[in-house]
Structure formats: structure tokens, C-alpha cells
Design a protein around this motif. Structure first.
Motif, short mmCIF file in Angstrom:
data_model
loop_
_atom_site.label_atom_id
_atom_site.label_comp_id
_atom_site.label_asym_id
_atom_site.label_seq_id
_atom_site.Cartn_x
_atom_site.Cartn_y
_atom_site.Cartn_z
N ALA A 44 19.86 -76.29 -57.16
CA ALA A 44 19.00 -76.49 -55.99
C ALA A 44 19.37 -77.78 -55.26
CB ALA A 44 17.54 -76.51 -56.41
N VAL A 45 19.84 -78.78 -55.98
CA VAL A 45 20.22 -80.06 -55.37
C VAL A 45 21.68 -80.03 -54.91
CG1 VAL A 45 20.57 -82.53 -55.80
CG2 VAL A 45 18.53 -81.37 -56.69
N TYR A 46 22.59 -79.64 -55.79
CA TYR A 46 24.01 -79.80 -55.52
C TYR A 46 24.69 -78.56 -54.92
CZ TYR A 46 23.33 -84.07 -58.06
OH TYR A 46 22.86 -85.30 -58.45
N GLY A 47 24.15 -77.39 -55.13
CA GLY A 47 24.74 -76.18 -54.55
C GLY A 47 24.88 -76.27 -53.04
N PRO A 48 23.80 -76.61 -52.33
CA PRO A 48 23.93 -76.73 -50.88
C PRO A 48 24.89 -77.83 -50.44
CG PRO A 48 21.62 -76.49 -51.50
CD PRO A 48 22.40 -76.70 -52.77
N ARG A 49 24.97 -78.89 -51.20
CA ARG A 49 25.89 -79.99 -50.85
C ARG A 49 27.34 -79.54 -50.98
NH1 ARG A 49 22.82 -85.09 -53.78
NH2 ARG A 49 20.92 -84.89 -52.55
N ILE A 50 27.62 -78.80 -52.05
CA ILE A 50 28.98 -78.28 -52.23
C ILE A 50 29.30 -77.30 -51.10
CG2 ILE A 50 30.45 -76.85 -53.70
CD1 ILE A 50 28.94 -78.10 -56.12
N GLY A 51 28.34 -76.42 -50.82
CA GLY A 51 28.55 -75.45 -49.75
C GLY A 51 28.79 -76.09 -48.40
N MET A 52 28.02 -77.11 -48.08
CA MET A 52 28.16 -77.77 -46.78
C MET A 52 29.44 -78.62 -46.70
SD MET A 52 25.90 -76.40 -45.05
CE MET A 52 26.18 -77.29 -43.55
N THR A 53 30.00 -78.94 -47.85
CA THR A 53 31.29 -79.64 -47.86
C THR A 53 32.43 -78.65 -47.63
OG1 THR A 53 30.44 -81.32 -49.37
CG2 THR A 53 32.84 -81.08 -49.24
N LEU A 54 32.37 -77.51 -48.31
CA LEU A 54 33.47 -76.55 -48.24
C LEU A 54 33.41 -75.63 -47.02
CD1 LEU A 54 33.91 -75.58 -51.99
CD2 LEU A 54 35.29 -77.13 -50.60
N PHE A 55 32.20 -75.31 -46.55
CA PHE A 55 32.07 -74.35 -45.46
C PHE A 55 32.85 -74.74 -44.20
CE2 PHE A 55 29.63 -72.43 -41.89
CZ PHE A 55 29.91 -71.10 -42.16
N PRO A 56 32.79 -75.98 -43.74
CA PRO A 56 33.58 -76.32 -42.54
C PRO A 56 35.09 -76.15 -42.76
CG PRO A 56 31.95 -78.02 -42.96
CD PRO A 56 31.94 -77.11 -44.16
N LEU A 57 35.55 -76.43 -43.97
CA LEU A 57 36.97 -76.23 -44.26
C LEU A 57 37.32 -74.75 -44.24
CD1 LEU A 57 37.31 -78.72 -47.26
CD2 LEU A 57 38.00 -79.10 -44.88
N GLU A 58 36.42 -73.93 -44.76
CA GLU A 58 36.62 -72.48 -44.79
C GLU A 58 36.65 -71.90 -43.38
OE1 GLU A 58 34.66 -68.76 -47.26
OE2 GLU A 58 33.45 -70.54 -46.89
N VAL A 59 35.66 -72.25 -42.57
CA VAL A 59 35.60 -71.75 -41.20
C VAL A 59 36.78 -72.29 -40.39
CG1 VAL A 59 34.27 -71.81 -39.05
CG2 VAL A 59 33.12 -71.40 -41.21
N GLY A 60 37.06 -73.57 -40.53
CA GLY A 60 38.17 -74.17 -39.81
C GLY A 60 39.51 -73.57 -40.20
N GLY A 61 39.72 -73.39 -41.49
CA GLY A 61 40.96 -72.78 -41.95
C GLY A 61 41.12 -71.36 -41.43
N THR A 62 40.04 -70.61 -41.45
CA THR A 62 40.08 -69.23 -40.95
C THR A 62 40.40 -69.21 -39.46
OG1 THR A 62 38.43 -68.58 -42.59
CG2 THR A 62 38.78 -67.07 -40.76
N ALA A 63 39.68 -70.03 -38.70
CA ALA A 63 39.90 -70.07 -37.25
C ALA A 63 41.32 -70.52 -36.90
CB ALA A 63 38.87 -70.99 -36.60
N LEU A 64 41.79 -71.55 -37.57
CA LEU A 64 43.13 -72.06 -37.24
C LEU A 64 44.23 -71.10 -37.67
CD1 LEU A 64 42.75 -75.88 -37.90
CD2 LEU A 64 42.73 -74.66 -35.73
N CYS A 65 44.03 -70.41 -38.79
CA CYS A 65 45.01 -69.38 -39.17
C CYS A 65 45.03 -68.27 -38.12
CB CYS A 65 44.69 -68.80 -40.55
SG CYS A 65 45.13 -69.88 -41.92
N GLY A 66 43.85 -67.89 -37.64
CA GLY A 66 43.79 -66.88 -36.59
C GLY A 66 44.48 -67.33 -35.31
N LEU A 67 44.27 -68.58 -34.93
CA LEU A 67 44.95 -69.11 -33.75
C LEU A 67 46.46 -69.21 -33.96
CD1 LEU A 67 42.40 -71.88 -32.70
CD2 LEU A 67 42.87 -69.70 -31.52
N SER A 68 46.88 -69.55 -35.19
CA SER A 68 48.32 -69.58 -35.50
C SER A 68 48.91 -68.17 -35.43
CB SER A 68 48.55 -70.19 -36.88
OG SER A 68 48.18 -71.55 -36.88
N LEU A 69 48.13 -67.19 -35.84
CA LEU A 69 48.56 -65.79 -35.72
C LEU A 69 48.78 -65.44 -34.25
CD1 LEU A 69 48.95 -62.84 -36.68
CD2 LEU A 69 46.45 -62.62 -36.67
N LEU A 70 47.82 -65.77 -33.41
CA LEU A 70 47.96 -65.48 -31.98
C LEU A 70 49.15 -66.22 -31.37
CD1 LEU A 70 44.21 -65.55 -30.90
CD2 LEU A 70 45.67 -63.54 -31.27
#
Length: 152
Positions: A44-70
Motif C-alpha cells: 500500500a505504501v511502496y507499490g504506488p511509488r514503484i509504479g509511478m517511478t516506472l510508468f513514465p519510463l514505460e510510456v516514454g519508451g513505448t512512445a519513442l519506440c513508436g516514433l522511431s518506427l515512424l
């Protein structure tokens, strides 16, 4: 500009893969050593913190890979490595609504029956390993895409 985009794609995808690997190899194994109530309190304390740390990297990596594909398609280069990297990263994102949103919510809100916590931890860890695998493969494909572009 395309080269910087590709490097940023590799960096974010690899950072997400590294974070996922850390969670799978160091954080998740510690869950089983905790008492169920202790785990739920921890998560309850650390799960959201881990998620909020990794989520921007996940979204950013996905978006940038997609842009690199284009960008590869626009340059008339083989889109294969970037297409595969994008698909793998999109797969990690797809797992959020398919599994992790419900599982994490159950842990955070403590709506899981205390007797079911050990089985749910095992399930969560297995899904996390799947996500880790996808992200590691995505990082390899992104690296291949960046190396392939530099050699063409």
C-alpha cells in the motif's frame, strides 16, 4: 534528430527494462517472506511509488519506440526492429489494464482475502516476469534498431 530519437528510445526502454528486472529479481521475491498483512501494508505504501517511478519510463519508451518506427518508415529503412520494440513495449502497457490495475488495487485497498495473499503474490510475480521479459526483448530490439540505422 532521428538519431537522438533512437538513442532516447533505447535509453528509456532499457531503463524501464532495468527497473522491471530489479522488481522481478529483488523486490517481488521478498514478498513471499512477509506475512500477508505485512505485505499488504508494505505494498500500500511502496507499490504506488514503484509504479509511478516506472510508468513514465514505460510510456516514454513505448512512445519513442513508436516514433522511431515512424522515422524508419519515413527514411525507407527496415521498420522491423522498431516495430518489434514498439510491439513489446505496447505489450507491457497492455498488461496494466489486463492484470496489474486490478491486482495492484486489491493489494493497495486490501480487498484480497488474507488467505489468498500468498497465491496472489505468486500470480503477481509471474505476470511481472512476463512484463520484464517483454521489456528486455524490447530493449534488445531497440538497440538493434539504433545499431542498424547507424550502419546504413
Amino acid at each position: 534528430m532521428a538519431r537522438a530519437l533512437e538513442i532516447a528510445s533505447v535509453v528509456l526502454t532499457s531503463a524501464f527494462a532495468g527497473g522491471s528486472l530489479l522488481v522481478s529479481t529483488a523486490v517481488a521475491p521478498s514478498f513471499s517472506s512477509m506475512r500477508p498483512g505485512e505485505f499488504l501494508d508494505w505494498f500500500a505504501v511502496y507499490g504506488p511509488r514503484i509504479g509511478m517511478t516506472l510508468f513514465p519510463l514505460e510510456v516514454g519508451g513505448t512512445a519513442l519506440c513508436g516514433l522511431s518506427l515512424l522515422a524508419a518508415i519515413k527514411r525507407k529503412q527496415s521498420p522491423l526492429p522498431w516495430g518489434l520494440a514498439t510491439a513489446c513495449m505496447a505489450g507491457t502497457l497492455a498488461l496494466l489494464p489486463l492484470y496489474f490495475a486490478r491486482a495492484n488495487s486489491g493489494f493497495i485497498e486490501k480487498t484480497i482475502d488474507i488467505q489468498d495473499v500468498p497465491a496472489q503474490i505468486t500470480s503477481w510475480s509471474n505476470w511481472q516476469w512476463g512484463r520484464t521479459g517483454l521489456s528486455l526483448v524490447a530493449a534488445v530490439f531497440a538497440g538493434w534498431g539504433a545499431l542498424k540505422q547507424s550502419s546504413e
